[in-house]
Write a protein that holds these residues in place. Sequence first.
Motif, mmCIF file in Angstrom:
data_model
loop_
_atom_site.group_PDB
_atom_site.id
_atom_site.type_symbol
_atom_site.label_atom_id
_atom_site.label_comp_id
_atom_site.label_asym_id
_atom_site.label_seq_id
_atom_site.Cartn_x
_atom_site.Cartn_y
_atom_site.Cartn_z
ATOM 1 N N LYS A 119 24.276 39.578 -66.045
ATOM 2 C CA LYS A 119 24.782 38.879 -67.229
ATOM 3 C C LYS A 119 25.364 37.513 -66.878
ATOM 4 C CE LYS A 119 25.347 42.851 -70.223
ATOM 5 N NZ LYS A 119 24.968 43.966 -69.312
ATOM 6 N N PRO A 261 15.652 47.427 -66.441
ATOM 7 C CA PRO A 261 16.644 48.402 -66.920
ATOM 8 C C PRO A 261 17.232 47.904 -68.238
ATOM 9 C CG PRO A 261 17.136 47.651 -64.663
ATOM 10 C CD PRO A 261 16.072 46.748 -65.197
ATOM 11 N N SER A 262 17.100 48.692 -69.306
ATOM 12 C CA SER A 262 17.360 48.128 -70.636
ATOM 13 C C SER A 262 18.377 48.914 -71.449
ATOM 14 C CB SER A 262 16.050 48.039 -71.426
ATOM 15 O OG SER A 262 15.194 47.088 -70.829
ATOM 16 N N GLY A 263 19.142 48.159 -72.260
ATOM 17 C CA GLY A 263 20.116 48.740 -73.174
ATOM 18 C C GLY A 263 19.997 48.052 -74.521
ATOM 19 N N ASN A 264 20.618 46.866 -74.614
ATOM 20 C CA ASN A 264 20.558 46.097 -75.853
ATOM 21 C C ASN A 264 19.263 45.310 -76.026
ATOM 22 O OD1 ASN A 264 22.539 46.287 -77.867
ATOM 23 N ND2 ASN A 264 24.074 45.587 -76.406
ATOM 24 N N PHE A 265 18.324 45.424 -75.082
ATOM 25 C CA PHE A 265 17.000 44.809 -75.208
ATOM 26 C C PHE A 265 17.061 43.286 -75.052
ATOM 27 C CE2 PHE A 265 12.818 44.189 -77.502
ATOM 28 C CZ PHE A 265 12.079 45.135 -76.819
ATOM 29 N N GLY A 266 18.199 42.765 -74.531
ATOM 30 C CA GLY A 266 18.319 41.318 -74.373
ATOM 31 C C GLY A 266 17.532 40.820 -73.171
ATOM 32 N N ASN A 267 17.675 41.518 -72.058
ATOM 33 C CA ASN A 267 17.008 41.101 -70.838
ATOM 34 C C ASN A 267 15.486 41.161 -70.998
ATOM 35 O OD1 ASN A 267 16.486 40.405 -68.210
ATOM 36 N ND2 ASN A 267 17.667 42.078 -67.287
ATOM 37 N N SER A 318 26.096 50.746 -68.117
ATOM 38 C CA SER A 318 25.849 49.520 -68.874
ATOM 39 C C SER A 318 24.618 49.636 -69.769
ATOM 40 C CB SER A 318 25.703 48.329 -67.927
ATOM 41 O OG SER A 318 26.905 48.156 -67.214
ATOM 42 N N MET A 319 23.953 50.779 -69.718
ATOM 43 C CA MET A 319 22.815 51.024 -70.609
ATOM 44 C C MET A 319 23.105 52.161 -71.588
ATOM 45 S SD MET A 319 20.247 50.572 -67.462
ATOM 46 C CE MET A 319 18.905 51.585 -68.026
ATOM 47 N N HIS A 399 21.517 51.158 -62.187
ATOM 48 C CA HIS A 399 20.680 50.580 -63.247
ATOM 49 C C HIS A 399 19.357 50.088 -62.674
ATOM 50 C CE1 HIS A 399 24.941 50.143 -64.241
ATOM 51 N NE2 HIS A 399 24.596 50.349 -65.500
ATOM 52 N N THR A 422 19.761 44.400 -61.680
ATOM 53 C CA THR A 422 20.712 43.942 -62.698
ATOM 54 C C THR A 422 22.174 44.023 -62.258
ATOM 55 O OG1 THR A 422 20.607 46.104 -63.786
ATOM 56 C CG2 THR A 422 19.173 44.372 -64.655
ATOM 57 N N ALA A 423 22.464 44.684 -61.165
ATOM 58 C CA ALA A 423 23.834 44.682 -60.636
ATOM 59 C C ALA A 423 23.788 45.014 -59.153
ATOM 60 C CB ALA A 423 24.720 45.689 -61.364
HETATM 61 C C1 LIG Z 1 23.866 44.808 -69.607
HETATM 62 C C2 LIG Z 1 23.208 45.527 -68.488
HETATM 63 C C3 LIG Z 1 21.936 46.137 -68.642
HETATM 64 C C4 LIG Z 1 21.204 46.160 -69.963
HETATM 65 O O1 LIG Z 1 20.697 44.898 -70.353
HETATM 66 P P1 LIG Z 1 20.271 44.627 -71.865
HETATM 67 O O2 LIG Z 1 20.041 43.169 -71.939
HETATM 68 O O3 LIG Z 1 21.438 45.075 -72.708
HETATM 69 O O4 LIG Z 1 19.038 45.429 -72.153
HETATM 70 C C5 LIG Z 1 21.363 46.717 -67.529
HETATM 71 N N1 LIG Z 1 21.989 46.764 -66.331
HETATM 72 C C6 LIG Z 1 23.208 46.204 -66.149
HETATM 73 C C7 LIG Z 1 23.854 46.309 -64.812
HETATM 74 C C8 LIG Z 1 23.864 45.566 -67.212
HETATM 75 O O5 LIG Z 1 25.080 45.021 -67.031
#
Ligand SMILES: *Cc1c(COP(=O)(O)O)cnc(C)c1O
Length: 475
Positions: A119, A261-267, A318-319, A399, A422-423
């Motif tokens: 992020k 790795p997805s949650g809010n679909f932003g990435n 975070s997902m 993640h 992603t982290a």
């Molecule tokens: C926010 C986050 C995600 C999810 O990303 P989205 O853009 O919300 O899909 C995945 N991994 C990590 C470590 C995050 O911080």
Amino acid sequence: MSAVSGLNYVSTRGGAPATSFTGILLEGLAPDGGLFVPERLPRFDAAELQSLSTLSYPDLAWRILSRFAPEWDAQELRRMLGDTYSRAVFGSDEVAPLRTLEPGLHLLGLSNGPTLAFKDVAMQLLGRLFESVLQRRGAELNVLGATSGDTGSSAEHAMRGRRGVRVFMLSPWQRMSPFQAAQMYSLQDANIFNIAIRGVFDQCQDIVKAVSGDLAFKARHRIGTVNSINWARVAAQAVYYFKAYFAAARREGEPVSFAVPSGNFGNIYAGYLAQRMGLPVRRLIVATNENNVLEEFFRSGRYRVRATAEVRHTSSPSMDIAKSSNFERYLYDLLDGDARSLSRLWARLESDGVFDVSDTPLWARVRASGFVAGTSTHADRLATIREVQRTYGTIVDPHTADGIKVGLQYRERDVPLVCLETALPVKFADIIREALGRDPARPPGFEGLESLPQRVTVFDPAVAAVKEFIAQHTT
Ligand SMILES: *Cc1c(COP(=O)(O)O)cnc(C)c1O
């Protein structure tokens, strides 16, 4: 190449006046409840792509982002991109280094910013963009948010010391990893306010909703957000798909797949955006954890948001999401910008909590758009962390492990696959210990983080007390 002039942004629901990039920068949702999207997407043809392929990260970011913000002063934007995408902020001139695990399989390092999660890549730029617009307007903004970890610390580290901005971040007291808590609470900047709530994350989020729902309070105290629907964040994330593509493709125009790795679909939406701008992306592989809203959609055509109580707390926290906000932008694009059809779908979502497109013409478009999806569980996460460590000698965070697990499931012969990191594992020491029986390595500069003095105010979960705190510190 000159920038397209006068690019306007409109709402996915069709009910907001067209506005510039600068005009939407500090806004959250559009006034009609939709998300802002550009009226048309910039495109790069093969020759232009070729000319981007050797650029440094800040130059590449300039070529892409200036197309989204053509009205922004060119010299200033270039300077901000140079300051953001630098060795000082991201640890290397490459900013997002691509590491090859084996021929055709790569890990894109997005976690080398100040909070060790992807992020930062967009948020570090956002801090500078916000400061610039607020200075120009002689205005102030008080960012209010709730976090269970990554978003809050990334926002605080992006906004610390910035003129015209304060951050009020709610977090669940003693429910984050000590490392994550220390990343936020150890900040001593006068414009950063950590508000810990004796409760769980959902209670923090409810308080934020209640405070922002008081429109008079919100206006009086100039309350705003920095959530993942912010268009500037999405656009800034598209840059690293270009960067990774040029590093992974073996010949001009070769298709490359990405696992995210997805949650809010932003990435992953940023990857879709890169594809729509002309980048030869083959598959966009969505990896979810046990909260599989997205996997369910790409398998069945049913998009069903979850009730808060239904969201599982997992080891890739975070997902852990109930709905995927940026998903609306993707369907809007597949509908060719038909705001009326999009609004109908979201009206159904609001009344029924679900819609199903599997028996509509939209479904064929979803299938043709390059997206595939899979779920990774706690057991998969552990197995993947062990396997990656054994095979490639590298430790990945939970993640990233979800992304690799699902990515390998959809990997194709002769198509390079880029897995997004992603982290860093140090943020999630518990699961690393569970998988490998030892602690993850700590990057230089993070030794002793947890023993630094902390600056945090603890409250019982009550809206009035939080409002009073904000009022005291904004006037
Ligand atoms: C926010 C986050 C995600 C999810 O990303 P989205 O853009 O919300 O899909 C995945 N991994 C990590 C470590 C995050 O911080």
